[in-house]
Design a protein around this motif. Sequence first.
Motif, short mmCIF file in Angstrom:
data_model
loop_
_atom_site.label_atom_id
_atom_site.label_comp_id
_atom_site.label_asym_id
_atom_site.label_seq_id
_atom_site.Cartn_x
_atom_site.Cartn_y
_atom_site.Cartn_z
N THR A 137 16.70 -33.63 6.66
CA THR A 137 15.94 -33.46 7.45
C THR A 137 15.42 -32.02 7.34
N GLU A 138 14.03 -31.74 7.12
CA GLU A 138 13.27 -30.67 6.84
C GLU A 138 13.49 -29.51 8.23
N LEU A 139 13.86 -28.28 7.69
CA LEU A 139 13.98 -27.27 8.72
C LEU A 139 12.58 -26.24 8.69
N SER A 140 12.36 -26.16 9.73
CA SER A 140 11.33 -25.05 9.97
C SER A 140 12.01 -23.55 10.10
N PRO A 141 11.90 -22.73 9.08
CA PRO A 141 12.52 -21.38 9.01
C PRO A 141 11.50 -20.46 10.10
N ALA A 142 12.31 -19.84 10.95
CA ALA A 142 11.66 -18.93 11.77
C ALA A 142 10.96 -17.77 11.14
N LEU A 143 9.59 -17.72 11.38
CA LEU A 143 8.59 -16.65 10.81
C LEU A 143 8.66 -17.03 9.33
N GLY A 144 8.94 -18.22 8.93
CA GLY A 144 8.62 -18.39 7.53
C GLY A 144 9.87 -17.90 6.73
N ILE A 145 10.78 -17.30 7.46
CA ILE A 145 12.13 -16.78 6.67
C ILE A 145 13.36 -17.55 7.09
N GLY A 146 14.04 -17.75 8.12
CA GLY A 146 14.91 -18.49 8.32
C GLY A 146 16.45 -17.68 8.09
N ALA A 147 16.87 -16.43 8.42
CA ALA A 147 17.98 -15.87 7.89
C ALA A 147 19.17 -15.90 8.57
N PHE A 148 19.53 -16.65 9.70
CA PHE A 148 20.80 -16.85 10.19
C PHE A 148 21.65 -17.70 9.34
N VAL A 149 21.67 -17.49 7.99
CA VAL A 149 22.09 -18.25 7.05
C VAL A 149 22.69 -17.42 5.79
N GLU A 150 23.60 -17.93 5.10
CA GLU A 150 24.29 -17.27 3.99
C GLU A 150 23.46 -17.04 2.85
N LYS A 151 22.43 -18.02 2.59
CA LYS A 151 21.28 -17.73 1.64
C LYS A 151 20.00 -18.42 2.19
N THR A 152 19.11 -17.70 1.82
CA THR A 152 17.53 -18.37 2.37
C THR A 152 16.64 -18.36 1.04
N LEU A 153 15.83 -19.30 1.28
CA LEU A 153 14.49 -19.33 0.50
C LEU A 153 13.19 -18.67 0.87
N VAL A 154 12.67 -17.75 0.28
CA VAL A 154 11.35 -17.34 0.73
C VAL A 154 10.53 -17.30 -0.35
N HIS A 155 9.33 -16.79 -0.07
CA HIS A 155 8.33 -16.59 -1.21
C HIS A 155 8.76 -15.09 -1.59
N SER A 156 8.54 -14.96 -2.72
CA SER A 156 8.88 -13.70 -3.39
C SER A 156 8.31 -12.25 -2.81
N ASP B 277 16.96 -24.70 -5.37
CA ASP B 277 16.57 -23.62 -6.38
C ASP B 277 15.10 -22.96 -6.26
N PRO B 278 14.94 -21.83 -6.33
CA PRO B 278 13.76 -21.44 -6.18
C PRO B 278 12.68 -21.92 -7.14
N GLY B 279 11.54 -22.22 -6.53
CA GLY B 279 10.42 -22.63 -7.44
C GLY B 279 9.58 -21.48 -7.89
N PRO B 280 8.10 -21.93 -8.41
CA PRO B 280 7.39 -20.78 -8.70
C PRO B 280 6.99 -19.90 -7.77
N GLY B 281 6.96 -18.72 -7.92
CA GLY B 281 6.81 -17.58 -6.61
C GLY B 281 7.94 -17.48 -5.65
N GLU B 282 8.90 -18.19 -5.74
CA GLU B 282 9.80 -17.88 -4.74
C GLU B 282 11.17 -17.34 -5.10
N ALA B 283 12.01 -16.80 -4.14
CA ALA B 283 13.36 -16.24 -4.37
C ALA B 283 14.24 -16.98 -3.32
N VAL B 284 15.60 -16.57 -4.00
CA VAL B 284 16.76 -17.15 -3.02
C VAL B 284 17.37 -15.69 -2.72
N VAL B 285 17.76 -15.42 -1.56
CA VAL B 285 18.16 -13.92 -1.15
C VAL B 285 19.57 -14.31 -0.32
#
Length: 363
Positions: A123-142, A26-34
């Motif tokens: 296992t923690e994932l490193s999202p490409a360029l801080g995004i990681g979007a080959f996925v049905e939902k992704t977590l990013v900074h807003s 779930d998104p924390g402070p300043g975050e969004a799920v897309v």
Amino acid sequence: MPYEVKGVVALSKGAPVTIETVIVPDPGPGEAVVDVQACGVCHTDLHYREGGINDEFPFLLGHEAAGVVSAVGEGVTNVAVGDYVVLNWRAVCGECRACAAGKPWYCFNTHNAAQKMTLADGTELSPALGIGAFVEKTLVHSGQCTKVDPAAPPTAAGLLGCGVMAGVGAAINTGGVTRGNSVAVFGCGGVGDAAIAGSKLAGATTIIAVDIDDRKLEWARGMGATHTVNSKETDPVEAIKGLTGGFGVDVAIDAVGHPAVYEQAFYSRDLAGTVVLVGVPNPTMEVTLPMIEVFGRGGALKSSWYGDCLPSRDFPMLIDLYLQGRFDLDAFVSETIPLDAVEQAFQKMHDGEVLRSVVVFDK
């Protein structure tokens, strides 16, 4: 509660990508799920898979994406649930020395989500360029979410997230291409063709595309190139001078990132002209130029990082131009593919068969 979705992951250096279960918190402070609707397959993703960016495996790949915000965390005010957004990797901080100097497109402290997405085993994932979007939902900074007109389809809009913006910005923002200019673009893949399209949009009257592949040169003509040069058959510097009255171009853009190509760009520009490097070199590459030539030719040697863009300014503008029929984003989409075809798309990209393959999520 956390979301369990499917995504494309590079587990180790050079290994084929796999579809894995990804846990999105779930998104924390300043975050969004897309909810990702479409995501382009970019060379940068392949660089991550090959260990060319860093070795922080496993990587959740994908970053050229558009979708809809489905959840926001505490304190988020710039986007709301239901907003249609293009994801960006320059969420400016507003506080660093570049931002304080009024140049946020150079922000030195861009934001990413604080929490980590993980594999099912934790296992923690490193999202490409801080995004990681080959996925049905992704977590990013807003701040990585840029609202745009929802009339633009995600297959087109998402491409602004990286390659197209890099090329257009290299021409307009970094190179300062304007009406009546002459431009040479070396390398006619997605970024180079975007630089050609951007030069046309800015009013350049002579736009010379340079590549070693006649098929790509034909694509470049469709993007706005007025002349083409196959540098495998012709000296590109002499050809460019021949097309510009013997002088060279106002702006030369290297969209390859190779020392030999950069040298060609350097010598193909007019006195006081500008060279722009937007192609990404590997860390071992070096370029050698006579200092008297650097001094005597004047002008500027520039690097363009993300097209020196400001997403909040540039993305909505380019989407508006697209919807007006003045900027053809659809021309960059060679094919649409399902999530499990990313590995094959990498091979097509490597072989020069496509400008962009775009993953489309079936909602």
